[in-house]
Enzyme design. Structure first.
Site, mmCIF file in Angstrom:
data_model
loop_
_atom_site.group_PDB
_atom_site.id
_atom_site.type_symbol
_atom_site.label_atom_id
_atom_site.label_comp_id
_atom_site.label_asym_id
_atom_site.label_seq_id
_atom_site.Cartn_x
_atom_site.Cartn_y
_atom_site.Cartn_z
ATOM 1 N N ASN A 290 -2.270 13.118 -3.275
ATOM 2 C CA ASN A 290 -3.397 13.649 -4.043
ATOM 3 C C ASN A 290 -3.751 15.065 -3.614
ATOM 4 O OD1 ASN A 290 -3.944 11.573 -5.851
ATOM 5 N ND2 ASN A 290 -5.259 10.478 -4.418
ATOM 6 N N ASP B 204 0.857 -1.183 0.000
ATOM 7 C CA ASP B 204 0.000 0.000 0.000
ATOM 8 C C ASP B 204 0.895 1.237 0.000
ATOM 9 O OD1 ASP B 204 -1.462 2.246 1.559
ATOM 10 O OD2 ASP B 204 -3.080 0.877 1.029
ATOM 11 N N ASP C 16 -2.329 9.756 -10.028
ATOM 12 C CA ASP C 16 -2.430 8.679 -11.023
ATOM 13 C C ASP C 16 -1.063 8.336 -11.598
ATOM 14 O OD1 ASP C 16 -5.150 8.538 -10.666
ATOM 15 O OD2 ASP C 16 -5.668 9.641 -12.498
ATOM 16 N N GLU D 151 -4.760 2.492 -3.930
ATOM 17 C CA GLU D 151 -3.295 2.463 -3.966
ATOM 18 C C GLU D 151 -2.740 1.139 -3.460
ATOM 19 O OE1 GLU D 151 -4.435 4.628 -0.090
ATOM 20 O OE2 GLU D 151 -5.234 4.346 -2.109
#
Length: 338
Positions: free
Chosen positions: A217, A209, A226, A252
């Site tokens: 973000n 992760d 992304d 993620e």
């Protein structure tokens, strides 16, 4: 690509896995050269027809009988075949039947040549698998016209097959990262577990992760997020062995399946991946971003046990990721199945 695990048995290839590519294979590639296999036991007739076909621009290979033809069909790339009916060892009818029963790559359009011209013989030839039927002596213009029909059919068949393969690839691929998607993971991992349990083989799974992904973000925007995920997935795929495979579990989170690998070796692999990610900066125009990930590893010390399930294995990996996050992130936690 095998750069980290020591003392691990040779990997078995993952069941039903396909290489994930980003090329647009749905676009038909131009066929520059048409190859014909001409099968006839009569040397003079074979020479005459071969010359005719070469004048028409075809590349021609020949065989004396059906058995030789089958061997060449298995080893060569042919789109078309012209075969005589009456031949020693294996005649044209038997050859057509054997061709249709084989697992030949791509459709081979077949024309049957014979002096027999009754309706019964035409029906027999077509039922055996021939696509078309010509009586001797062959008229050049008619043969070329029939071959042009065959070329159109072969082109359409190959375009359809390519499109189907592309559709299947897209159905099992995560569109953002190019890794396998969750659907593929949930279908494929149970098969891996079943195979490993049946044959008393080893199997391990790594879950990872991306740390502080929400912060990435929020700070740099979702488009940059992304790009980080694409970079992260590419780094995983580049680092693992060819027989291991990577799937995006969601958001993620990614899962790496390691066939023929015990939990100790998988832990070594996970720590190598962790160090590789932590030491590699994500770079984009105006951005050099350090990225780390937390890992959870699960699997068996010796061999996969009967009754093992996907839920129990993924659950252990998820617990390992959670423990790694709680302990400070950028680390590996093992939750063995034994």
């Amino acid at each position: 690509r095998s750069i980290w695990v020591t003392g691990v048995q040779t990997c078995a290839l993952p069941i039903l896995t396909d290489p994930i590519t980003t090329t647009n294979s749905a676009v038909p590639q131009p066929q520059l050269l048409w190859r014909i296999l001409l099968v006839d036991d009569e040397p003079t007739q074979r020479l005459i027809v071969a010359r005719l076909l070469k004048r028409a621009g075809y590349e021609v290979d020949t065989a004396d009988n059906g058995r030789e033809a089958l061997a060449k069909l298995e080893s060569g790339e042919f789109q078309l075949m012209i075969t005589d009916w009456e031949m020693p060892e294996m005649d044209g009818i038997a050859l057509c039947s054997a061709l249709r029963a084989s697992q030949a790559q791509g459709y081979i359009y077949t024309i049957l040549l014979t002096a027999r011209d009754s309706i019964e013989h035409v029906v027999t030839g077509l039922q055996a698998g021939a696509d078309d039927y010509l009586t001797k002596p062959v008229i050049e213009a008619e043969l070329i016209a029939r071959l042009n029909t065959g070329k159109r059919i072969v082109t359409l068949e190959r375009s359809l097959r390519t499109a189907n393969e592309e559709n299947r690839r897209l159905s099992i691929t995560d569109p953002l990262t190019g890794a396998y998607n969750r659907r593929y993971l949930m279908e494929q991992l149970p098969r891996e577990i079943e195979r490993a349990a049946r044959y008393a083989r080893q199997l391990s799974v790594i879950m990872c992760d991306v740390d502080f992904f929400k912060k990435i973000n929020d700070t740099h925007g979702h488009l940059m997020g992304d790009e980080v995920l694409k970079w992260f997935a590419a780094l995983l795929q580049k680092t693992v062995r060819a027989c291991d495979w990577v799937a995006r579990y969601g958001g993620e989170e990614f899962v790496i399946v390691l066939p023929e690998t015990n939990v100790a070796s998988a832990t070594t692999a996970a720590d190598h991946l962790r160090a590789q990610i932590a030491s590699t900066l994500f770079s984009a125009p105006g951005v050099n971003l350090p990225v780390t990930a937390s890992f959870g590893v699960s699997g068996w010390k010796d061999s996969t046990l009967q009754g093992a399930t996907l839920d129990s294995l993924i659950g252990k990996c998820d617990a390992g990721v959670y423990a790694s996050k709680k302990a400070g992130r950028n680390r590996v936690t093992v939750e063995g199945m034994d």
